[in-house]
Design a protein around this motif. Structure first.
Motif, PDB file in Angstrom:
ATOM      1  N   ALA B  40      72.134  25.405  54.058  1.00  0.00           N
ATOM      2  CA  ALA B  40      71.398  24.172  53.780  1.00  0.00           C
ATOM      3  C   ALA B  40      71.459  23.790  52.308  1.00  0.00           C
ATOM      4  O   ALA B  40      71.000  22.719  51.928  1.00  0.00           O
ATOM      5  CB  ALA B  40      69.948  24.323  54.223  1.00  0.00           C
ATOM      6  N   GLY B  41      72.006  24.675  51.471  1.00  0.00           N
ATOM      7  CA  GLY B  41      72.099  24.359  50.047  1.00  0.00           C
ATOM      8  C   GLY B  41      70.821  24.654  49.299  1.00  0.00           C
ATOM      9  O   GLY B  41      70.660  24.273  48.145  1.00  0.00           O
ATOM     10  N   LEU B  42      69.859  25.323  49.949  1.00  0.00           N
ATOM     11  CA  LEU B  42      68.599  25.635  49.273  1.00  0.00           C
ATOM     12  C   LEU B  42      68.708  26.910  48.457  1.00  0.00           C
ATOM     13  O   LEU B  42      67.903  27.159  47.577  1.00  0.00           O
ATOM     14  CB  LEU B  42      67.477  25.777  50.302  1.00  0.00           C
ATOM     15  CG  LEU B  42      67.042  24.463  50.949  1.00  0.00           C
ATOM     16  CD1 LEU B  42      66.115  24.709  52.114  1.00  0.00           C
ATOM     17  CD2 LEU B  42      66.355  23.576  49.930  1.00  0.00           C
ATOM     18  N   LEU B  43      69.704  27.733  48.810  1.00  0.00           N
ATOM     19  CA  LEU B  43      69.915  28.986  48.098  1.00  0.00           C
ATOM     20  C   LEU B  43      71.378  28.998  47.670  1.00  0.00           C
ATOM     21  O   LEU B  43      72.248  28.667  48.474  1.00  0.00           O
ATOM     22  CB  LEU B  43      69.616  30.145  49.055  1.00  0.00           C
ATOM     23  CG  LEU B  43      69.179  31.479  48.489  1.00  0.00           C
ATOM     24  CD1 LEU B  43      67.888  31.318  47.706  1.00  0.00           C
ATOM     25  CD2 LEU B  43      68.966  32.469  49.613  1.00  0.00           C
TER      26      LEU B  43
END
Lengths: 225, 190
Positions: B40-43
């Motif tokens: 998701a691109g959060l990490l």
């Protein structure tokens, strides 16, 4: 724009529906001002001379104390992850939060400042100058505070770290804030301080949302959630 | 892929096409959630990249991420919570009332969201997927706390989403009755 307004509406609703937070900071502000006469003694002349400084320090402390509720509840319930994937840029979300922070932690203090003016025997002219300098200076405090809260949100139990980190940055605000009330030096110094204070607030409001957004995006993408 | 100093998986390469879904399975602590967060691109990935093909970045984020935490706050009503999410992500899907009706929360619209049970909060999160249309759904244990009806609802929503050409990656321990799902089994943490 609707997203921006809805963040403001939601945070205002949360701040006032609970009621507690806003009132606590307000009482803290009044209490800090009210204990000063006990600490320095009942010398009226001395009190009215230091009154502007006392009001500023009380406002400064109570605004810094309220920083932790800026991002931490959103981090804990997962809303911050949502903000990072929203259509609305994170910097706009933070700008909205700075506005709410000012409305809920600075405006009530300014409204309550007449209480302190009476307790500290301020004269009317000084009182109006104090209100003016608070109006001009507190937006910068809120903006710097948001930056501090954004930097420390990745740290568990970083609650009091943001105030410690931000306090040195806020010294110029304090200096110019007091300069508006009790101008040192010749005529025109008060106006100059006022302009500097307004410039500081405008700069801080314009730039800190971007810095804070960067701090959150960078910090969260590397820390365990 | 990993968190902090801990590396959870190496040499992971996966490719999910539109209209299909991927189930992530594995024991607790094997890195399902971490993989979802990374996708998701959060990490940030420790090494490598995640590419979303066929999406114009100017259209805003392409994905919905639903984590363990529901982002539901007390003192705000159910309807206001959903309106807030819709305003944040754009009103591009169902209307708020229709979405609440769809997930079976139509009668609770005016209730304080803090009074919702864990399963009802989960349903509210599903409504968030409906009010803003996005092609990618990343769901972390979406069926946790859901009752039997809720699981049927989840399967229906997922089938409809995949049928429209959407894509879903789901970390779960439960069986989800949807065709067009492939499974990726993650091993135990090293």
């Amino acid at each position: 724009m609707t997203g921006f307004l809805s963040v403001i509406r939601r945070d205002l609703r949360l701040a006032f529906a609970g009621g507690g937070d806003v009132l606590t900071l307000l009482l803290f502000f009044i209490i800090v001002g009210a204990i000063v006469p006990f600490a320095v003694g009942p010398d009226q002349e001395l009190l009215s001379r230091i009154a502007p400084g006392v009001v500023w320090i009380a406002a400064f402390l109570s605004m810094l104390l309220g920083l932790d509720r800026l991002f931490r509840p959103d981090l804990e319930d997962g809303t911050l992850a949502l903000y990072r994937l929203a259509d609305l840029p994170l910097s706009a979300v933070i700008a909205a939060k700075v506005i709410v922070q000012w409305l809920t932690s600075a405006l009530p203090l300014i409204v309550a400042s007449p209480f302190l003016a009476v307790i500290l025997t301020m004269d009317l002219d000084t009182f109006w100058r104090t209100v003016l300098s608070l109006l001009l200076g507190t937006p910068a405090l809120a903006a710097f505070g948001a930056f501090g809260a954004a930097v420390t949100v990745a740290i568990r139990r970083g609650g009091l770290l943001a105030p410690i980190l931000i306090a040195p940055l806020c010294v110029p605000i304090l200096i110019f804030g007091i300069g508006v009330i009790a101008p040192l030096g010749g005529p025109g110094q008060g106006t100059a301080a006022m302009l500097f204070l307004a410039a500081l607030s405008l700069m801080a409001l314009a730039l800190t949302p971007f810095a804070a957004a960067l701090a959150i995006a960078w910090g969260r993408s590397r820390a365990p959630p | 892929m990993g968190r902090g100093e801990t590396i959870l998986a190496r040499g992971l390469a996966l490719d999910v096409a539109g209209g299909s879904g991927l189930l992530l399975r594995g024991p607790n602590g094997s890195g399902k959630s971490t993989l979802l967060l990374t996708l998701a691109g959060l990490l940030a990935p420790v090494e490598g990249t995640v590419t979303i093909e066929g999406h114009d970045p100017d259209d805003g984020p392409a994905l919905h991420y639903c984590g363990h935490r529901n982002a539901v706050r007390a003192r705000i009503t159910v309807r206001q919570t959903l309106d807030f999410w819709a305003a944040l992500n754009g009103h591009t899907g169902l209307g708020a009332d229709a979405a609440l009706e769809r997930v079976g929360l139509g009668k609770t619209a005016k209730l304080d969201a803090g009074y919702l049970s864990a399963g009802q909060q989960r349903r509210l999160v599903l409504a968030r997927l409906l009010v803003s249309r996005r092609p990618l759904w990343f769901l972390d244990e979406p069926s946790a706390a859901l009752d039997a009806d809720g699981r049927v609802l989840l399967a229906e929503l997922l089938s409809a989403h995949l049928a429209e050409g959407g894509l879903a990656v789901i970390a779960t321990h439960d069986d989800i009755a949807v065709s067009a799902l492939t499974t990726l089994q993650l091993g135990a943490a090293p």
